[in-house]
Write a protein that holds these residues in place. Structure first.
Motif, short mmCIF file in Angstrom:
data_model
loop_
_atom_site.label_atom_id
_atom_site.label_comp_id
_atom_site.label_asym_id
_atom_site.label_seq_id
_atom_site.Cartn_x
_atom_site.Cartn_y
_atom_site.Cartn_z
N ARG A 144 0.89 -1.27 -0.04
CA ARG A 144 -0.06 0.01 0.07
C ARG A 144 1.17 1.25 -0.11
NH1 ARG A 144 -3.04 -0.87 5.82
NH2 ARG A 144 -3.27 -2.90 4.96
N HIS A 145 1.95 1.02 0.37
CA HIS A 145 2.79 2.23 0.58
C HIS A 145 3.49 2.84 -0.70
CE1 HIS A 145 5.62 -0.91 0.55
NE2 HIS A 145 6.83 0.01 0.18
N MET A 146 3.31 1.77 -1.66
CA MET A 146 3.72 2.39 -3.17
C MET A 146 2.56 2.46 -3.92
SD MET A 146 6.83 1.88 -2.67
CE MET A 146 7.78 1.91 -4.19
N ARG A 147 1.43 2.85 -3.35
CA ARG A 147 0.13 3.26 -4.13
C ARG A 147 -0.06 4.82 -4.03
NH1 ARG A 147 -2.75 -0.58 -6.74
NH2 ARG A 147 -2.74 -2.72 -6.08
N ARG A 148 -0.35 5.26 -5.03
CA ARG A 148 -0.71 6.70 -5.16
C ARG A 148 -2.41 6.82 -4.56
NH1 ARG A 148 1.40 6.47 -10.25
NH2 ARG A 148 3.48 7.40 -10.57
N GLU A 149 -2.74 8.04 -4.44
CA GLU A 149 -4.20 8.27 -3.73
C GLU A 149 -5.40 7.58 -4.85
OE1 GLU A 149 -5.30 11.99 -2.38
OE2 GLU A 149 -3.82 12.12 -0.96
N THR A 152 -3.03 4.10 -8.46
CA THR A 152 -1.84 3.75 -9.11
C THR A 152 -0.65 3.39 -8.61
OG1 THR A 152 -1.63 5.88 -9.80
CG2 THR A 152 -2.91 4.62 -11.18
N TRP A 153 0.32 2.61 -8.87
CA TRP A 153 1.48 2.49 -8.41
C TRP A 153 2.52 3.47 -8.65
CZ3 TRP A 153 1.51 -1.51 -5.35
CH2 TRP A 153 0.77 -2.59 -5.40
N SER A 154 3.23 3.98 -7.65
CA SER A 154 4.40 4.99 -7.71
C SER A 154 5.72 4.40 -8.49
CB SER A 154 4.58 5.62 -6.37
OG SER A 154 5.23 4.72 -5.65
N LYS A 155 5.78 3.21 -8.09
CA LYS A 155 6.77 2.02 -8.73
C LYS A 155 6.20 1.02 -9.00
CE LYS A 155 9.86 5.48 -7.89
NZ LYS A 155 10.40 6.12 -9.22
N PRO A 156 6.75 0.27 -10.27
CA PRO A 156 5.90 -1.17 -10.59
C PRO A 156 6.30 -1.93 -9.63
CG PRO A 156 7.36 -0.15 -12.24
CD PRO A 156 7.43 0.49 -11.07
N PRO A 157 5.21 -2.91 -8.94
CA PRO A 157 5.36 -3.85 -8.09
C PRO A 157 6.06 -4.97 -8.49
CG PRO A 157 3.21 -4.11 -8.76
CD PRO A 157 3.89 -2.75 -9.56
N PRO A 158 6.65 -5.84 -7.65
CA PRO A 158 7.36 -7.25 -8.25
C PRO A 158 6.29 -8.13 -8.83
CG PRO A 158 7.84 -6.77 -5.83
CD PRO A 158 6.76 -5.88 -6.20
N SER A 159 6.53 -9.03 -9.70
CA SER A 159 5.70 -9.71 -10.42
C SER A 159 4.85 -10.85 -9.58
CB SER A 159 6.12 -10.43 -11.69
OG SER A 159 7.50 -11.19 -11.10
N TYR A 160 5.42 -11.24 -8.61
CA TYR A 160 4.91 -12.36 -7.70
C TYR A 160 3.66 -11.52 -6.67
CZ TYR A 160 8.70 -10.38 -4.71
OH TYR A 160 9.24 -9.73 -3.92
N PRO A 161 2.91 -12.72 -6.45
CA PRO A 161 1.95 -12.02 -5.50
C PRO A 161 2.45 -11.34 -4.10
CG PRO A 161 1.28 -14.10 -5.90
CD PRO A 161 2.71 -14.23 -6.53
N ALA A 162 1.80 -10.47 -3.40
CA ALA A 162 2.08 -9.69 -2.25
C ALA A 162 2.38 -10.89 -1.31
CB ALA A 162 0.88 -8.79 -1.86
N ILE A 163 3.26 -10.44 -0.27
CA ILE A 163 3.49 -11.41 0.84
C ILE A 163 2.67 -11.26 1.96
CG2 ILE A 163 5.43 -11.98 2.35
CD1 ILE A 163 7.71 -10.82 0.34
N SER A 164 1.85 -12.21 2.33
CA SER A 164 1.12 -12.28 3.65
C SER A 164 1.30 -13.54 4.50
CB SER A 164 -0.29 -12.25 3.09
OG SER A 164 -0.37 -13.38 2.28
#
Length: 201
Positions: A144-149, A152-164
């Motif tokens: 979430r820290h890399m998403r704009r309001e 959209t992404w401020s920087k492209p995320p990794p290709s694998y799913p988010a870590i939970s």
């Protein structure tokens, strides 16, 4: 230096073969931990994850690949790196550094952190050190820290799913927070970090 000591195990592949997404240092480090757990499980006990930040979230680091000018200085809100200390020797793996992968701890600290004595107190670096096995069990980020309001992404995320983790989708701030009362690992200043991980052989 004891010449009879065996060579350090290469617990990680060359940097070009590691999972890497710019601006997602915490996830890059998580993937390094996963690699060790899979390929060198006996060595995981000797591995640590280190988060670097401070109360203002302004930490100067030198010799970073994205840094400007000759000294490659950046001011991050936080950074994460990987330590391997199987004996009195300690090496640092940092996929964002222009230093070798890995670099011996003392060289890395000298070139990356230098000293707090040249900095104003607001820039002093603090370090949260977490055993790699605990980091693998606890860390979660939904990015979430890399998403704009607008989402959209401020920087492209990794290709694998988010870590939970079970019951947790995001606790990144708990690792970045340098309040020593927080239970995840141990918080140190730069002097304490050097004392803990650097011993002259």
């Amino acid at each position: 230096m004891d010449s009879t000591r065996k060579q350090l195990i290469s617990i990680l592949p060359p940097s070009a073969e590691c999972s890497y997404a710019p601006y997602y240092c915490e996830e890059n480090v998580y993937k390094l931990c996963e690699h060790v757990r899979t390929h060198h499980p006996a060595e995981l006990q000797h591995c640590r994850v280190v988060f670097v930040s401070n109360e203002k979230r302004v930490v100067p680091l030198w010799r970073q690949r994205s840094g400007k000018e000759e000294e490659k200085l950046v001011i991050w809100d936080y950074h994460a790196l990987f330590l391997y200390k199987p004996d009195e020797r300690c090496v640092v793996y940092d996929l964002d550094s222009e230093l070798p992968f890995p670099t011996y701890f003392h060289k890395y600290v000298t070139e990356t952190f230098r000293t707090d004595q040249i900095l104003k107190p607001m820039y002093f670096r603090y370090f949260r050190i977490i055993p790699a096995s605990l980091f693998l069990q606890k860390f979660a980020s939904d990015r979430r820290h890399m998403r704009r309001e607008d989402g959209t992404w401020s920087k492209p995320p990794p290709s694998y799913p988010a870590i939970s983790q079970p019951g947790c989708v995001n606790n990144l701030d708990e690792f970045i927070d340098m309040d020593p009362k927080k239970s995840l690992g141990e918080v140190m200043n730069l002097t304490e970090l050097v004392k803990q991980f650097y011993q002259q052989g």
